[in-house]
Design a protein around this motif. Sequence first.
Motif, PDB file in Angstrom:
ATOM      1  N   GLY A 231       0.822  -1.205   0.000  1.00 18.64           N
ATOM      2  CA  GLY A 231       0.000   0.000   0.000  1.00 18.64           C
ATOM      3  C   GLY A 231       0.855   1.254   0.000  1.00 18.64           C
ATOM      4  N   VAL A 232       0.205   2.366  -0.271  1.00 16.31           N
ATOM      5  CA  VAL A 232       0.838   3.683  -0.187  1.00 16.31           C
ATOM      6  C   VAL A 232      -0.115   4.583   0.598  1.00 16.31           C
ATOM      7  CG1 VAL A 232       1.752   5.654  -1.439  1.00 16.31           C
ATOM      8  CG2 VAL A 232       2.021   3.349  -2.395  1.00 16.31           C
ATOM      9  N   PHE A 233       0.341   5.070   1.756  1.00 17.99           N
ATOM     10  CA  PHE A 233      -0.462   5.894   2.650  1.00 17.99           C
ATOM     11  C   PHE A 233       0.167   7.285   2.760  1.00 17.99           C
ATOM     12  CE2 PHE A 233      -1.659   1.674   3.631  1.00 17.99           C
ATOM     13  CZ  PHE A 233      -2.846   1.672   4.347  1.00 17.99           C
ATOM     14  N   ASP A 234      -0.676   8.287   2.823  1.00 16.46           N
ATOM     15  CA  ASP A 234      -0.218   9.660   3.028  1.00 16.46           C
ATOM     16  C   ASP A 234       0.205   9.840   4.480  1.00 16.46           C
ATOM     17  OD1 ASP A 234       0.139  12.463   2.940  1.00 16.46           O
ATOM     18  OD2 ASP A 234      -1.969  12.764   3.517  1.00 16.46           O
ATOM     19  N   SER A 235       1.504   9.976   4.721  1.00 18.08           N
ATOM     20  CA  SER A 235       1.995  10.175   6.085  1.00 18.08           C
ATOM     21  C   SER A 235       1.780  11.642   6.468  1.00 18.08           C
ATOM     22  CB  SER A 235       3.478   9.808   6.158  1.00 18.08           C
ATOM     23  OG  SER A 235       3.921   9.786   7.493  1.00 18.08           O
ATOM     24  N   ASN A 236       0.892  11.853   7.446  1.00 16.46           N
ATOM     25  CA  ASN A 236       0.452  13.217   7.704  1.00 16.46           C
ATOM     26  C   ASN A 236      -0.146  13.311   9.108  1.00 16.46           C
ATOM     27  OD1 ASN A 236      -0.836  15.747   7.692  1.00 16.46           O
ATOM     28  ND2 ASN A 236      -1.366  15.590   5.531  1.00 16.46           N
ATOM     29  N   PRO A 237       0.433  14.103  10.005  1.00 15.53           N
ATOM     30  CA  PRO A 237      -0.137  14.262  11.347  1.00 15.53           C
ATOM     31  C   PRO A 237      -1.494  14.954  11.346  1.00 15.53           C
ATOM     32  CG  PRO A 237       1.657  15.820  11.023  1.00 15.53           C
ATOM     33  CD  PRO A 237       1.673  14.908   9.837  1.00 15.53           C
ATOM     34  N   GLY A 238      -1.892  15.515  10.223  1.00 19.70           N
ATOM     35  CA  GLY A 238      -3.181  16.188  10.145  1.00 19.70           C
ATOM     36  C   GLY A 238      -4.366  15.278  10.390  1.00 19.70           C
ATOM     37  N   TYR A 239      -4.201  13.978  10.178  1.00 19.16           N
ATOM     38  CA  TYR A 239      -5.319  13.051  10.386  1.00 19.16           C
ATOM     39  C   TYR A 239      -5.755  12.980  11.853  1.00 19.16           C
ATOM     40  CZ  TYR A 239      -4.332  11.571   5.629  1.00 19.16           C
ATOM     41  OH  TYR A 239      -4.127  11.558   4.271  1.00 19.16           O
ATOM     42  N   LEU A 240      -4.890  13.439  12.762  1.00 21.29           N
ATOM     43  CA  LEU A 240      -5.250  13.450  14.181  1.00 21.29           C
ATOM     44  C   LEU A 240      -6.096  14.663  14.552  1.00 21.29           C
ATOM     45  CD1 LEU A 240      -1.867  12.321  15.783  1.00 21.29           C
ATOM     46  CD2 LEU A 240      -3.813  10.911  15.079  1.00 21.29           C
ATOM     47  N   ASP A 241      -6.205  15.624  13.648  1.00 20.50           N
ATOM     48  CA  ASP A 241      -6.988  16.834  13.888  1.00 20.50           C
ATOM     49  C   ASP A 241      -8.457  16.467  14.048  1.00 20.50           C
ATOM     50  OD1 ASP A 241      -8.037  19.378  13.976  1.00 20.50           O
ATOM     51  OD2 ASP A 241      -7.794  19.757  11.829  1.00 20.50           O
ATOM     52  N   VAL A 242      -9.087  16.951  15.109  1.00 23.27           N
ATOM     53  CA  VAL A 242     -10.485  16.614  15.367  1.00 23.27           C
ATOM     54  C   VAL A 242     -11.452  17.658  14.822  1.00 23.27           C
ATOM     55  CG1 VAL A 242      -9.890  15.274  17.420  1.00 23.27           C
ATOM     56  CG2 VAL A 242     -10.475  17.700  17.658  1.00 23.27           C
ATOM     57  N   SER A 243     -10.952  18.794  14.335  1.00 22.80           N
ATOM     58  CA  SER A 243     -11.836  19.881  13.923  1.00 22.80           C
ATOM     59  C   SER A 243     -12.656  19.531  12.686  1.00 22.80           C
ATOM     60  CB  SER A 243     -11.027  21.155  13.669  1.00 22.80           C
ATOM     61  OG  SER A 243     -10.112  20.978  12.608  1.00 22.80           O
ATOM     62  N   GLN A 244     -12.109  18.698  11.782  1.00 21.86           N
ATOM     63  CA  GLN A 244     -12.840  18.284  10.580  1.00 21.86           C
ATOM     64  C   GLN A 244     -12.807  16.770  10.417  1.00 21.86           C
ATOM     65  OE1 GLN A 244     -12.238  21.147   7.084  1.00 21.86           O
ATOM     66  NE2 GLN A 244     -10.318  21.408   8.201  1.00 21.86           N
TER      67      GLN A 244
END
Length: 454
Positions: A231-244
């Motif tokens: 697989g190829v996953f977008d490594s991004n701490p933004g996924y932990l954001d709860v606002s959206q």
Amino acid sequence: MIASSGDRAKHRTALFLSLGLSAMSAGAGSHAAYAADLTIPAAATSPAPAPVPWLLGDWNGARTRLLNAGIDFQFGYTSELAGNATGGQRQQVAYTDQWVFGATFDLAKLGVVPGGTIQVTWTDRNGSNLSDDARLGTLQQVQEVFGRGQTLRLTDFWYDQKFVNGMVDWKIGRIPFGEDFASFACDFQNLTFCGAQPGNLVGNYIYNWPVSYWATRLKFNIQGFGYFQFGVFDSNPGYLDVSQSALPVIYSGSTGLLIPAELAWLPKFGDLQGSYKFGGWYDTSTAPNVVTDINGNPAVLSGLPPQQSRGRYGGYISFVQQVLRPSQASSAGALSLFLNATMADRRTATTDYQIAGGLTYTGPLPSRPQDDIGFAVGTTHVNSRVAWSEELQNLAGLGPIAVQGNEYAIEFYYTYRPLPGLQIRPNIQYVIDPGGTSANPNALVFGLKTVANF
């Protein structure tokens, strides 16, 4: 984490519902992917499990008709109650839960696209957890369903397409890492024994359920052997954001690509099935070294910024083997053993390995052939380079700091199935050296996990 007043209200409502469900009585299971409750992976189950029943029934046959037409709704609830008899800074009881709302659309049955499937799932978590509330100091939570923000999240939003009679399987969209890679059952309440181990070990960049990534996965099913996938996953701490978190937004701030690969052997020894997975991952992101500063010296002594290392990686195995087959009349008598082990690179990982093994047995009582028991032992290890850094701080007079090593966890549970779609699972956990140090007292925890599939 202490719940807000709104969380406390939800907490009380969920507790009332859980107690009400627990008072009802008579057998069954739950939807594996969405209620996070499996005894062993489907590939290692024999005989094939019957269709999962629903706690609220078949809606006068409407639900079966929808399922046959290609539409499957999922409504699930998991609650976990835990209290510590020993350990921590105080004795306390904590309660957390998760609601799941999802739908699967079989596009072949719907007459749209042969071999196509769409999955959409939202999760909602509430409550607090004992590891924080009682300050147990554990590396792994004693209530696995807590975490990643007590909020509504979009957990699945993907399209899957099968080609060449199912030999090639392509998936794209918002996908949780552990749904396809290092996937493992979540019957146990201690996180050491629940879900995909890589996310338990290096959770600062590999996110397990209910967090998902924009990702794609390509799988090749090998007849008579098993499969290979990557697989190829977008490594991004933004996924932990709860606002959206409830929306399929595209986050800025990607740090690189997370690329996992897995080879699975799915043998059958007579009537005994097994699942043997070998996998690994590489993340192209730049990450801070856990010990060394920009000049190659211990950062705790110099106070300089940490050295930046290119790439993060690790590997894992996940074995499940049935050693006793169930009787023909029911699933009673089935015994399975499991072993999970994961290692991460010592440059960037604070905890660098986790090992867990155990067993599940169905039908321990003749009068309860559908009930099951589980027993597991495991350890999570703090990187010895981190421990060396802690020793340096003590020698330099910056302590006293507890030097960390291995945390050991033990859990035993019994699953009682009083109604179709309802499982009640009391458990006992014992955590030795919480946080990997004898400075924290050992914790004896009594838990109760309730899983309902509506």
